[in-house]
Write an enzyme that holds these catalytic residues in place. Sequence first.
Site, mmCIF file in Angstrom:
data_model
loop_
_atom_site.group_PDB
_atom_site.id
_atom_site.type_symbol
_atom_site.label_atom_id
_atom_site.label_comp_id
_atom_site.label_asym_id
_atom_site.label_seq_id
_atom_site.Cartn_x
_atom_site.Cartn_y
_atom_site.Cartn_z
ATOM 1 N N GLY A 39 4.103 5.640 11.011
ATOM 2 C CA GLY A 39 5.031 6.513 11.745
ATOM 3 C C GLY A 39 6.076 5.793 12.580
ATOM 4 C CD GLU A 187 15.327 12.264 25.441
ATOM 5 O OE1 GLU A 187 16.051 12.908 24.678
ATOM 6 O OE2 GLU A 187 14.329 11.613 25.025
ATOM 7 C CB VAL A 237 19.555 -4.368 37.859
ATOM 8 C CG1 VAL A 237 18.334 -5.036 38.485
ATOM 9 C CG2 VAL A 237 19.614 -2.901 38.259
ATOM 10 C CG MET A 319 19.728 2.145 16.780
ATOM 11 S SD MET A 319 19.127 0.925 17.925
ATOM 12 C CE MET A 319 19.411 -0.587 17.020
ATOM 13 C CB ALA A 321 14.093 9.942 14.092
ATOM 14 C CG HIS A 445 23.731 41.230 21.621
ATOM 15 N ND1 HIS A 445 24.343 40.432 22.555
ATOM 16 C CD2 HIS A 445 23.278 42.321 22.281
ATOM 17 C CE1 HIS A 445 24.287 41.018 23.735
ATOM 18 N NE2 HIS A 445 23.638 42.175 23.609
#
Length: 466
Positions: A39, A187, A237, A319, A321, A445
């Site tokens: 996967g 996310e 940073v 990039m 899936a 609707h």
Amino acid sequence: MATYDLVVIGTGPGGYVCAVRASQLGMKVAVVEKNATLGGTCLNVGCMPSKALLHASEMFEEAGHSFAKMGVSVSSPKLDLPAMMNFKQQGIDGNVKGVEFLMKKNKIDVLKGAGKILGTGKVEVSADGKSQVVETKNIVIATGSDIARLKGIEIDEKRIVSSTGALSLEKVPGRLLVIGAGVIGLELGSVWRRLGSEVMVVEFLDRILPGMDGEIAKQFQRILEKQGFAFKLGSKVTGVEMNSKALLAKIEPASGGAAETIEADVVLVCIGRVPYTDGLGLKETGVALDARGRVQIDSHFATSLKGVYAIGDVVAGPMLAHKAEDEGVAVAEIIAGQAGHVNYDVIPGVVYTTPEVSSVGKTEEELKQAGTAYTVGKFPFTANGRSKVNQTTDGFVKILADAKTDRVLGVHIIGREAGEMIHEACVLMEFGGSAEDLARTCHAHPTRSEAVKEAALAVGKRAIHM
Ligand code: FAD
Ligand code: NAI
């Protein structure tokens, strides 16, 4: 020695989908996978676990903040993080089993181990100190990508984490510092903010979500700030010091200048991903890479070595899936002598936050840069009946159409369920449809999708509900 028509190296969404399509086309197929489970990034440490945590954390936030106003009275929700992580793992396991099932159903051999290309038609598979060589007419490289690292910042996946560590934190960090305001930062930043973290995002550029339509990104930033996100744009940073109590991140303006120190409990590094080609034998066999380390392919996914193809994150392009999957189907069809094809102008992108952001085709910035004359139709969810009754009115739909031909060139949506709503735009654009076509298509609707129809009407300055 086993002999195949096709050996696919890597079982992410690119690799396993390619294997299934090749088997459907009558090929004898094997997949090679070095991970314990099938996967790839998507199922194990990417799309699927992040979406499980986004869903669970959204339910947690809704229970705490939105139920009462709808007359649903519940006591203050308590977080059981191990149970939430278990929910995530069940989702991963279910999907991994699904891929195992697909391999069996399509009579695809699964060769567990690291694959190395020895030359045209030969792949070595090594695991536990043993190796075997398989012969094959064709090879597809689908080895995906890995996290990009920041010089001088060592990822330990406990306190300084990549997306992989951020999907498995053992407790909610009090202060989460995110480096990079891209898809992963927003996310996973959303997940931990909903569960109680103070989230600050440091971004090198002067905007969030580079590549997405600028107007949508601006509104998205405002909404995220209302939710509690803090942003430091135009900043970088330069180092993270660790002491037993906290992480001390040194932050400088992107163009240089005085540094400041920000304390955090966990730092998430998400500044992009890089193609993964370690140990594949590409240099030895003369498979060419481009300047960014991606496997170089022609318009038929063929590499510089005869009989070897490449797809997914390891080659150029977004990039994503679904891009990897479509390339997997196309390359299998090309190998079978058919006309496999991917339309790179119609690949949707979705950010699975609340609200969601979705996009397909050109942004306004891209059209301006190309000098294309365009018209804009916009429609806010504040004027959409279904959104009003559900009291989820943040966001709008924006349609960009060619000024001369009315052909839809780009659609951008910010709002709940934007990730589902984008697909009618994809179908329309795949058929070269116009804003008028969309505006004259009957929409049920009351649905949020009516806002897409209204935005199409707005291209011709005739939206009804605005
Ligand atoms: P991968 O999924 O990376 O799979 C490559 C496989 O190859 C791996 O299993 C690896 O072990 C194997 N491999 C590598 N080298 C060898 C070798 N030498 N021998 C044997 N096996 C090998 N995309 C979306 O579209 N939607 C999302 O919501 C989304 N969310 C994401 C969230 C996160 C946190 C991350 C990190 C990524 C997300 N992505 C998402 C991106 C998506 O995961 C990738 O675009 C996708 O997995 C690429 O598929 P792929 O088949 O090219 O490679
Ligand atoms: P990204 O490319 O989306 O965002 C990285 C961000 O980091 C950019 O805004 C960039 O300007 C910034 N950046 C780069 N260097 C920096 C630095 N030194 N300091 C501060 N900011 C810096 O990459 P991300 O979020 O790591 O995701 C990787 C890939 O995974 C993406 O290409 C994306 O397509 C995929 N993905 C897709 C998802 C989806 O489709 N929903 C979800 C998560 C990941």
